[in-house]
Scaffold this motif. Structure first.
Motif, PDB file in Angstrom:
ATOM      1  N   ASP A 236      35.345  40.412  50.009  1.00  0.00           N
ATOM      2  CA  ASP A 236      35.941  39.715  48.871  1.00  0.00           C
ATOM      3  C   ASP A 236      36.092  38.221  49.110  1.00  0.00           C
ATOM      4  O   ASP A 236      35.813  37.396  48.228  1.00  0.00           O
ATOM      5  CB  ASP A 236      37.308  40.324  48.541  1.00  0.00           C
ATOM      6  N   GLN A 237      36.532  37.841  50.294  1.00  0.00           N
ATOM      7  CA  GLN A 237      36.762  36.418  50.568  1.00  0.00           C
ATOM      8  C   GLN A 237      35.461  35.639  50.549  1.00  0.00           C
ATOM      9  O   GLN A 237      35.381  34.559  49.949  1.00  0.00           O
ATOM     10  CB  GLN A 237      37.460  36.254  51.923  1.00  0.00           C
ATOM     11  N   THR A 240      34.120  35.482  46.951  1.00  0.00           N
ATOM     12  CA  THR A 240      34.880  34.491  46.167  1.00  0.00           C
ATOM     13  C   THR A 240      34.483  33.085  46.550  1.00  0.00           C
ATOM     14  O   THR A 240      34.335  32.194  45.690  1.00  0.00           O
ATOM     15  CB  THR A 240      36.388  34.697  46.386  1.00  0.00           C
ATOM     16  N   GLY A 243      31.520  31.845  44.873  1.00  0.00           N
ATOM     17  CA  GLY A 243      31.666  31.618  43.435  1.00  0.00           C
ATOM     18  C   GLY A 243      31.545  32.847  42.571  1.00  0.00           C
ATOM     19  O   GLY A 243      31.459  32.737  41.343  1.00  0.00           O
ATOM     20  N   PRO A 245      32.884  35.986  40.551  1.00  0.00           N
ATOM     21  CA  PRO A 245      34.139  36.525  39.996  1.00  0.00           C
ATOM     22  C   PRO A 245      34.304  37.986  40.427  1.00  0.00           C
ATOM     23  O   PRO A 245      33.902  38.913  39.714  1.00  0.00           O
ATOM     24  CB  PRO A 245      33.945  36.393  38.489  1.00  0.00           C
ATOM     25  N   VAL A 246      34.883  38.188  41.588  1.00  0.00           N
ATOM     26  CA  VAL A 246      34.876  39.488  42.260  1.00  0.00           C
ATOM     27  C   VAL A 246      35.490  40.588  41.398  1.00  0.00           C
ATOM     28  O   VAL A 246      34.887  41.652  41.197  1.00  0.00           O
ATOM     29  CB  VAL A 246      35.598  39.391  43.618  1.00  0.00           C
ATOM     30  N   ASP A 247      36.691  40.350  40.886  1.00  0.00           N
ATOM     31  CA  ASP A 247      37.395  41.393  40.135  1.00  0.00           C
ATOM     32  C   ASP A 247      36.628  41.799  38.883  1.00  0.00           C
ATOM     33  O   ASP A 247      36.509  42.991  38.567  1.00  0.00           O
ATOM     34  CB  ASP A 247      38.803  40.915  39.760  1.00  0.00           C
TER      35      ASP A 247
END
Length: 343
Positions: A236-237, A240, A243, A245-247
């Protein structure tokens, strides 16, 4: 020199992956042809060819076009959909053991389908086209339940916790389905038993048309998101930081996985382990890049379900063995093997 060597290696990997995809496609075509020739009533290759071009007898046309071809097409579509669903779940959760059957998503779809069948007949056109939508509702509910129960503030969703939660949810839903069978008539109980065994019960063209829109919409979307899955696999890090938009992307991919699993289960029954075996074999053949992993998973899933259904139709003639049972004979030991190797 180092740069040119890396480029050469990458080209070799792409060439190898492309060859693997063509070989898998050829195997599916071969299995498709063999399946058309296979059944209680034998049709030779010449008879199948004549029938396809309109020169067969009425009996041959009935057997091929109304009985065998719809079932074969559904087996191919279902195998691809379940394998892609498993590949998405493994990529999004970074959990090598993720599978829509193991996590309880298939069971959620099955519960709603069973509730519907217990109150309404499935012989008319409208209920048949409603089944994928109802299965989608059930699989979405199961996925939401797993997400809520496995999420922990500050830690997010841990792969092991999600797996154990999914197994628990699947067991609970399966128990509810067994209790519900007590109120069914003998005819409907037979249908539910067939469904739970993983038999491709939707074997006419109405079921093909009911499933096809979900496959046509969701499969291209998933293939388009291959690069996003590559990025999500970095964590995730990192994703992110790059760039992404993970969620939002995770939600879209999970929705696609649930939609594929739910719609496929509505016409194929509870076939498990396809979403586990397909992506794992594909990863061994073409590597972890989802541009090749996703189509390879879909092809392997199609081949697995098609071969299992074909063998199931002939192994105990005149009776049949459900494709889900044959897949489970392979999948259950494979799951235990993967579980023993997981740290």
């Amino acid at each position: 020199m180092a740069s040119s060597s890396m480029v050469g290696t990458e080209r070799k990997k792409r060439l190898k992956s492309t060859i693997v995809l063509f070989v898998l496609g050829a195997l599916i075509i071969s299995a498709f042809i063999i399946s058309m020739n296979t059944g209680f009533t034998k049709l030779s290759a010449i008879e199948v060819l004549k029938t396809l071009f309109g020169a067969g007898t009425p009996k041959q046309e009935l057997i091929l076009f109304e009985f065998r071809l719809p079932r074969i097409v559904i087996a191919v579509l279902v195998g691809a959909g379940l394998a892609l669903s498993g590949a998405i779940l493994q990529g999004v959760s970074r959990n090598a053991l993720a599978d829509p059957g193991i996590l309880g998503i298939n069971a959620g779809a099955g519960l709603v389908v069973m509730l519907f069948v217990s109150f309404f007949p499935t012989t008319t056109a409208a209920p048949i086209f409603l089944l994928p939508i109802l299965a989608l509702i059930g699989s979405s509910f199961a996925a939401f339940l797993i997400y809520v129960l496995s999420y922990k503030k500050g830690e997010g969703i841990m792969p092991t916790r999600m797996l154990l939660t999914g197994i628990g949810v699947a067991a609970g839903i399966s128990s509810a389905m067994i209790v519900l069978t007590l109120r069914l008539s003998p005819e409907k109980y037979q249908f539910v038993a067939t469904w739970m065994a993983g038999s491709i019960w939707g074997s006419n063209w109405k079921f093909v048309w009911a499933l096809l829109p979900f496959i046509v919409i969701l499969v291209p979307l998933v293939l388009y998101k291959a690069r996003v899955l590559n990025v999500l696999n970095l964590g995730d890090q990192t994703a992110t930081g790059l760039g992404a938009p993970v969620d939002r992307e995770r939600l879209i991919l999970l929705a696609a996985a649930v939609g594929l699993a739910g719609s496929c289960v509505s016409v194929s029954g509870g076939i498990g382990f396809v979403g586990l075996i397909g992506p794992h074999l594909a990863r061994r053949l073409v590597g972890p890049k989802h541009q090749f992993l996703l189509p390879a998973s879909a092809l392997i899933g199609s081949l697995l379900v098609l071969v299992a259904d074909t063998v199931g139709r002939v192994i105990l003639q005149p009776s049949e063995m459900a494709a889900g049972i044959l897949v489970s004979i392979i999948g259950a030991p494979y799951f235990l093997y993967l579980l023993s190797r997981t740290k």
